[in-house]
Design a protein around this motif. Structure first.
Motif, PDB file in Angstrom:
ATOM      1  N   ARG A 153       0.874  -1.166   0.000  1.00 55.98           N
ATOM      2  CA  ARG A 153       0.000   0.000   0.000  1.00 55.98           C
ATOM      3  C   ARG A 153       0.911   1.215   0.000  1.00 55.98           C
ATOM      4  O   ARG A 153       1.843   1.286   0.809  1.00 55.98           O
ATOM      5  CB  ARG A 153      -0.905   0.004   1.230  1.00 55.98           C
ATOM      6  N   ASN A 154       0.659   2.123  -0.930  1.00 59.07           N
ATOM      7  CA  ASN A 154       1.494   3.324  -1.082  1.00 59.07           C
ATOM      8  C   ASN A 154       2.969   2.948  -1.228  1.00 59.07           C
ATOM      9  O   ASN A 154       3.849   3.611  -0.684  1.00 59.07           O
ATOM     10  CB  ASN A 154       1.300   4.285   0.088  1.00 59.07           C
ATOM     11  N   GLY A 155       3.226   1.854  -1.939  1.00 64.17           N
ATOM     12  CA  GLY A 155       4.594   1.425  -2.217  1.00 64.17           C
ATOM     13  C   GLY A 155       5.270   0.645  -1.116  1.00 64.17           C
ATOM     14  O   GLY A 155       6.352   0.102  -1.317  1.00 64.17           O
ATOM     15  N   GLN A 156       4.660   0.567   0.060  1.00 57.08           N
ATOM     16  CA  GLN A 156       5.274  -0.113   1.212  1.00 57.08           C
ATOM     17  C   GLN A 156       4.660  -1.497   1.400  1.00 57.08           C
ATOM     18  O   GLN A 156       3.443  -1.669   1.283  1.00 57.08           O
ATOM     19  CB  GLN A 156       5.052   0.701   2.482  1.00 57.08           C
ATOM     20  N   ILE A 157       5.502  -2.480   1.723  1.00 59.66           N
ATOM     21  CA  ILE A 157       4.992  -3.820   2.012  1.00 59.66           C
ATOM     22  C   ILE A 157       4.244  -3.784   3.336  1.00 59.66           C
ATOM     23  O   ILE A 157       4.782  -3.331   4.353  1.00 59.66           O
ATOM     24  CB  ILE A 157       6.123  -4.865   2.059  1.00 59.66           C
ATOM     25  N   ILE A 158       3.000  -4.247   3.303  1.00 59.48           N
ATOM     26  CA  ILE A 158       2.182  -4.286   4.520  1.00 59.48           C
ATOM     27  C   ILE A 158       1.912  -5.725   4.966  1.00 59.48           C
ATOM     28  O   ILE A 158       1.366  -5.963   6.028  1.00 59.48           O
ATOM     29  CB  ILE A 158       0.870  -3.510   4.336  1.00 59.48           C
TER      30      ILE A 158
END
Length: 184
Positions: A67-72
């Motif tokens: 999400r938004n480029g970050q691994i969640i």
């Protein structure tokens, strides 16, 4: 429950190396809680070694949720080697059909599934799980779940897994339930 908005991406053993640091960062956040803090088996360095050793495993794959480029959240696994010590330690507790499938390279071992703490219990783990299985050819999935990790244990049972028996990955590891899911 509202679905978590995420973009999913698959990585094989070669392409995942470029995001190893991100996977380790997620692990560090997920396992930064009792009873894992201070336990050498769950240290970040120990995890990194296990993760990097898995990259060359037959059928290795990672699916990330971003999400938004970050691994969640993410999952990784590989085709189960029929001689894997935790698997063979189950002995006759393994259904005969699963033993045969493992011998034929037809069992997927879901090694790790994790979601950042603030996004847990929102269906993201299930979505990541289902995404990786959708892309797999193996008709059976196995995993090991810490017996004391009740939220994860209960989730796997709800998702259709059954318990084959207790195992330990190493003398210093906690006790795990070895579980299996047979695809319809």
């Amino acid at each position: 429950m509202q679905a978590v908005d995420a973009e999913y991406q698959r990585y094989n053993g070669a392409s995942v190396k470029a995001i190893t640091h991100e996977l380790v960062e997620v692990y560090a956040r997920v396992y930064d809680t009792p009873p894992y803090i201070g336990d050498p088996f769950f240290s970040v360095d120990s995890f990194r070694q296990r993760l990097e050793a898995a990259f060359d495993s037959e059928g290795f794959e990672t699916v990330t949720a971003r999400r938004n480029g970050q691994i969640i959240g993410y999952v990784h696994g590989a085709t189960l080697a029929a001689d894997k010590p935790w698997w063979t330690s189950l002995g006759d507790r393994r259904p005969k059909r699963l033993q045969t499938l493992a011998d034929d390279g037809q069992v997927f071992w879901l090694r790790e599934l994790m979601v950042l703490p603030d996004l847990q219990n929102q269906g993201l783990g299930r979505e990541i799980h289902d995404t990786v299985l959708t892309g797999r050819a193996e008709p059976v999935t196995t995993l090991t779940c810490i017996t004391d990790n009740q939220p994860a244990h209960d989730a796997y049972l709800r998702w259709g897994y059954s318990v084959m028996g207790e195992i330990k990955h190493a003398p210093e590891s906690p006790t795990y339930d070895a579980m299996c899911l047979i695809s319809p």
